[in-house]
Design a protein around this motif. Structure first.
Motif, PDB file in Angstrom:
ATOM      1  N   ARG A 167       0.935  -1.176   0.012  1.00 18.90           N
ATOM      2  CA  ARG A 167      -0.133  -0.215  -0.003  1.00 18.90           C
ATOM      3  C   ARG A 167       0.674   1.213   0.046  1.00 18.90           C
ATOM      4  NH1 ARG A 167      -4.541  -1.547   4.498  1.00 18.90           N
ATOM      5  NH2 ARG A 167      -5.351  -3.541   3.509  1.00 18.90           N
ATOM      6  N   MET A 168       0.437   2.200   0.096  1.00 22.06           N
ATOM      7  CA  MET A 168       0.885   3.622   0.572  1.00 22.06           C
ATOM      8  C   MET A 168       1.615   3.581   1.585  1.00 22.06           C
ATOM      9  SD  MET A 168      -2.091   6.115  -0.402  1.00 22.06           S
ATOM     10  CE  MET A 168      -1.339   7.483  -0.234  1.00 22.06           C
ATOM     11  N   LYS A 169       2.806   4.464   1.532  1.00 23.23           N
ATOM     12  CA  LYS A 169       3.560   4.543   2.836  1.00 23.23           C
ATOM     13  C   LYS A 169       2.967   4.936   3.925  1.00 23.23           C
ATOM     14  CE  LYS A 169       7.955   5.842  -0.203  1.00 23.23           C
ATOM     15  NZ  LYS A 169       8.761   6.735  -0.266  1.00 23.23           N
ATOM     16  N   ASN A 170       1.820   5.844   3.948  1.00 30.80           N
ATOM     17  CA  ASN A 170       1.200   6.265   4.937  1.00 30.80           C
ATOM     18  C   ASN A 170      -0.019   5.147   5.460  1.00 30.80           C
ATOM     19  OD1 ASN A 170       2.927   8.353   5.658  1.00 30.80           O
ATOM     20  ND2 ASN A 170       1.782   9.633   4.010  1.00 30.80           N
ATOM     21  N   ALA A 171      -0.284   4.329   4.856  1.00 26.92           N
ATOM     22  CA  ALA A 171      -1.397   3.274   5.049  1.00 26.92           C
ATOM     23  C   ALA A 171      -1.386   2.902   6.359  1.00 26.92           C
ATOM     24  CB  ALA A 171      -1.144   2.004   4.065  1.00 26.92           C
ATOM     25  N   LYS A 172      -0.104   2.513   7.428  1.00 27.16           N
ATOM     26  CA  LYS A 172      -0.342   2.227   8.641  1.00 27.16           C
ATOM     27  C   LYS A 172      -0.796   3.158   9.701  1.00 27.16           C
ATOM     28  CE  LYS A 172       4.496   3.235   9.101  1.00 27.16           C
ATOM     29  NZ  LYS A 172       6.124   2.677   9.484  1.00 27.16           N
ATOM     30  N   PHE A 173      -0.905   4.425   9.068  1.00 28.97           N
ATOM     31  CA  PHE A 173      -1.351   5.721   9.775  1.00 28.97           C
ATOM     32  C   PHE A 173      -2.929   5.956   9.375  1.00 28.97           C
ATOM     33  CE2 PHE A 173       3.161   6.509   9.341  1.00 28.97           C
ATOM     34  CZ  PHE A 173       3.557   6.198  10.612  1.00 28.97           C
ATOM     35  N   LYS A 174      -3.598   5.061   8.682  1.00 31.23           N
ATOM     36  CA  LYS A 174      -4.794   5.430   8.381  1.00 31.23           C
ATOM     37  C   LYS A 174      -5.650   5.132   9.330  1.00 31.23           C
ATOM     38  CE  LYS A 174      -8.437   4.443   5.030  1.00 31.23           C
ATOM     39  NZ  LYS A 174      -8.629   3.368   3.713  1.00 31.23           N
ATOM     40  N   LEU A 175      -6.901   6.020   9.735  1.00 29.20           N
ATOM     41  CA  LEU A 175      -7.917   6.050  10.560  1.00 29.20           C
ATOM     42  C   LEU A 175      -8.994   5.372  10.064  1.00 29.20           C
ATOM     43  CD1 LEU A 175      -6.954   8.933  12.844  1.00 29.20           C
ATOM     44  CD2 LEU A 175      -6.185   6.508  13.515  1.00 29.20           C
ATOM     45  N   GLU A 176      -9.752   4.292  10.790  1.00 28.46           N
ATOM     46  CA  GLU A 176     -10.947   3.848  10.216  1.00 28.46           C
ATOM     47  C   GLU A 176     -12.289   4.529  11.144  1.00 28.46           C
ATOM     48  OE1 GLU A 176     -11.186  -0.187   9.827  1.00 28.46           O
ATOM     49  OE2 GLU A 176      -9.439  -0.499   8.438  1.00 28.46           O
ATOM     50  N   LEU A 177     -12.639   5.467  10.491  1.00 24.70           N
ATOM     51  CA  LEU A 177     -13.866   6.301  11.595  1.00 24.70           C
ATOM     52  C   LEU A 177     -15.269   5.997  11.013  1.00 24.70           C
ATOM     53  CD1 LEU A 177     -11.852   9.678  11.480  1.00 24.70           C
ATOM     54  CD2 LEU A 177     -11.844   7.861  13.365  1.00 24.70           C
ATOM     55  N   ILE A 178     -16.037   5.851  11.885  1.00 30.48           N
ATOM     56  CA  ILE A 178     -17.321   5.526  11.432  1.00 30.48           C
ATOM     57  C   ILE A 178     -18.204   6.795  11.272  1.00 30.48           C
ATOM     58  CG2 ILE A 178     -19.659   4.500  12.520  1.00 30.48           C
ATOM     59  CD1 ILE A 178     -17.714   2.777  14.018  1.00 30.48           C
ATOM     60  N   PRO A 179     -18.643   7.255  10.093  1.00 28.10           N
ATOM     61  CA  PRO A 179     -19.532   8.334   9.810  1.00 28.10           C
ATOM     62  C   PRO A 179     -20.909   8.177  10.663  1.00 28.10           C
ATOM     63  CG  PRO A 179     -19.684   6.855   8.089  1.00 28.10           C
ATOM     64  CD  PRO A 179     -18.699   6.081   8.766  1.00 28.10           C
ATOM     65  N   LEU A 180     -21.140   9.486  11.163  1.00 28.01           N
ATOM     66  CA  LEU A 180     -22.246   9.931  11.947  1.00 28.01           C
ATOM     67  C   LEU A 180     -23.075  11.360  11.607  1.00 28.01           C
ATOM     68  CD1 LEU A 180     -24.112   8.798  14.407  1.00 28.01           C
ATOM     69  CD2 LEU A 180     -22.703  10.097  15.879  1.00 28.01           C
ATOM     70  N   ASN A 181     -24.003  11.314  11.371  1.00 28.01           N
ATOM     71  CA  ASN A 181     -24.780  12.634  10.828  1.00 28.01           C
ATOM     72  C   ASN A 181     -25.064  12.981  12.099  1.00 28.01           C
ATOM     73  OD1 ASN A 181     -24.479  12.034   7.893  1.00 28.01           O
ATOM     74  ND2 ASN A 181     -26.265  10.677   7.852  1.00 28.01           N
ATOM     75  N   VAL A 182     -25.350  14.568  11.941  1.00 28.17           N
ATOM     76  CA  VAL A 182     -25.648  15.279  13.174  1.00 28.17           C
ATOM     77  C   VAL A 182     -27.131  15.104  13.250  1.00 28.17           C
ATOM     78  CG1 VAL A 182     -25.973  17.759  13.925  1.00 28.17           C
ATOM     79  CG2 VAL A 182     -23.992  16.886  12.612  1.00 28.17           C
ATOM     80  N   GLY A 183     -28.018  15.146  12.294  1.00 22.75           N
ATOM     81  CA  GLY A 183     -29.420  14.719  12.236  1.00 22.75           C
ATOM     82  C   GLY A 183     -29.717  13.609  12.728  1.00 22.75           C
ATOM     83  N   LYS A 184     -29.152  12.399  12.900  1.00 26.66           N
ATOM     84  CA  LYS A 184     -29.085  11.197  13.573  1.00 26.66           C
ATOM     85  C   LYS A 184     -29.055  11.275  14.810  1.00 26.66           C
ATOM     86  CE  LYS A 184     -28.395   6.394  13.407  1.00 26.66           C
ATOM     87  NZ  LYS A 184     -27.529   5.113  13.049  1.00 26.66           N
ATOM     88  N   VAL A 185     -28.084  12.296  15.322  1.00 30.90           N
ATOM     89  CA  VAL A 185     -27.746  12.560  16.748  1.00 30.90           C
ATOM     90  C   VAL A 185     -28.901  13.277  17.394  1.00 30.90           C
ATOM     91  CG1 VAL A 185     -26.236  13.571  18.394  1.00 30.90           C
ATOM     92  CG2 VAL A 185     -25.305  12.615  16.428  1.00 30.90           C
ATOM     93  N   GLN A 186     -29.470  14.303  16.490  1.00 34.03           N
ATOM     94  CA  GLN A 186     -30.599  15.175  17.006  1.00 34.03           C
ATOM     95  C   GLN A 186     -31.877  14.336  17.287  1.00 34.03           C
ATOM     96  OE1 GLN A 186     -30.626  18.494  17.842  1.00 34.03           O
ATOM     97  NE2 GLN A 186     -32.713  17.886  18.722  1.00 34.03           N
ATOM     98  N   ASP A 187     -32.336  13.337  16.444  1.00 33.66           N
ATOM     99  CA  ASP A 187     -33.300  12.440  16.637  1.00 33.66           C
ATOM    100  C   ASP A 187     -32.999  11.502  17.741  1.00 33.66           C
ATOM    101  OD1 ASP A 187     -34.243  13.425  14.024  1.00 33.66           O
ATOM    102  OD2 ASP A 187     -33.524  11.967  12.817  1.00 33.66           O
ATOM    103  N   TYR A 188     -32.091  10.899  18.075  1.00 34.76           N
ATOM    104  CA  TYR A 188     -31.870  10.248  19.188  1.00 34.76           C
ATOM    105  C   TYR A 188     -31.864  11.132  20.540  1.00 34.76           C
ATOM    106  CZ  TYR A 188     -30.707   5.778  17.044  1.00 34.76           C
ATOM    107  OH  TYR A 188     -30.854   4.495  16.460  1.00 34.76           O
ATOM    108  N   VAL A 189     -31.668  12.321  20.516  1.00 36.16           N
ATOM    109  CA  VAL A 189     -31.739  13.164  21.545  1.00 36.16           C
ATOM    110  C   VAL A 189     -33.267  13.499  21.955  1.00 36.16           C
ATOM    111  CG1 VAL A 189     -31.426  15.553  22.594  1.00 36.16           C
ATOM    112  CG2 VAL A 189     -29.544  14.086  21.505  1.00 36.16           C
TER     113      VAL A 189
END
Length: 228
Positions: A167-189
């Motif tokens: 892979r790329m040289k910086n592949a070991k520094f890649k962060l796997e983040l979960i996307p979260l919408n602000v509208g979904k957060v408001q609905d749960y609140v």
């Protein structure tokens, strides 16, 4: 006539007396020399006898001492010998080796650390004359920087002929983040399912997992908020 005969008789008598005296003197001298020789011989014989007797006496005394010598006496004699040798030996100074301090006048490289470079261009007798070992013409014979170590004469370089792998040289520094919408957060609140545990009201990933927004096993690096 009578006077001449008397004179002749007197002369003959004088000559005879002189001969007698000389003979007696020679006899006495020879007897004295013989006596001296005998005395010298006696002295040498007596000296030889004394030397032989003294040597025999010394040998006998050594034999008697060696036969009657005890272990204690031998140890004592050995101790005396060692003490005498120790006393005779020069005593070494207790100061040790002299200390040499590093100063500018004795600061130098180790022997053989610096090797003198060969002087080129000093005639054919130096084995590096005229062309100085560079040969005739070409880029490598000129002054300045030569070709790159990986240069292959215009041919494609070896590292470019190899396939791309990994892979790329910086592949070991890649962060796997979960996307979260602000509208979904408001609905749960608004539904009352998302309640912050902290007193200052800051939401954490623990709060999202408790609300059931995503499982805990899916979170590897974190969560990123999206504006949709």
């Amino acid at each position: 006539m009578m006077s001449t005969g008397a004179s002749l008789a007197m002369r003959c008598a004088a000559r005879v007396s002189a001969k007698n005296t000389t003979s007696t003197m020679t006899r006495s001298l020879s007897s004295i020399a013989a006596n001296c020789n005998t005395l010298n011989n006696n002295n040498t014989a007596s000296r030889r006898g004394l030397d032989s007797s003294s040597s025999l006496a010394s040998h006998m005394s050594l034999l008697s001492l060696s036969s009657t010598k005890s272990p204690s006496s031998s140890l004592l004699s050995n101790n005396i010998r060692t003490q005498s040798t120790a006393a005779a030996a020069p005593q070494k100074s207790q100061l040790g080796e002299p200390i040499t301090f590093l100063t500018l006048n004795n600061l130098a490289d180790n022997p053989g650390a610096v090797k003198r470079a060969r002087r080129v261009g000093r005639g054919i007798g130096s084995s590096k004359g005229k062309t100085c070992g560079r040969g005739h013409k070409g880029q490598k014979s000129r002054a300045g920087k030569g070709v790159h170590p990986t240069f292959e004469g215009g041919q494609t370089k070896f590292y470019k002929r190899l396939p791309k792998m990994g892979r790329m040289k910086n592949a070991k520094f890649k962060l796997e983040l979960i996307p979260l919408n602000v509208g979904k957060v408001q609905d749960y609140v608004t539904m009352g399912r998302l309640v912050p545990e902290r007193s200052d009201g800051v939401l954490t990933m623990r709060d999202f997992v408790k609300a059931g927004m995503f499982p805990a096993s899916s979170i590897k690096s974190g969560v990123k908020l999206l504006g949709d």
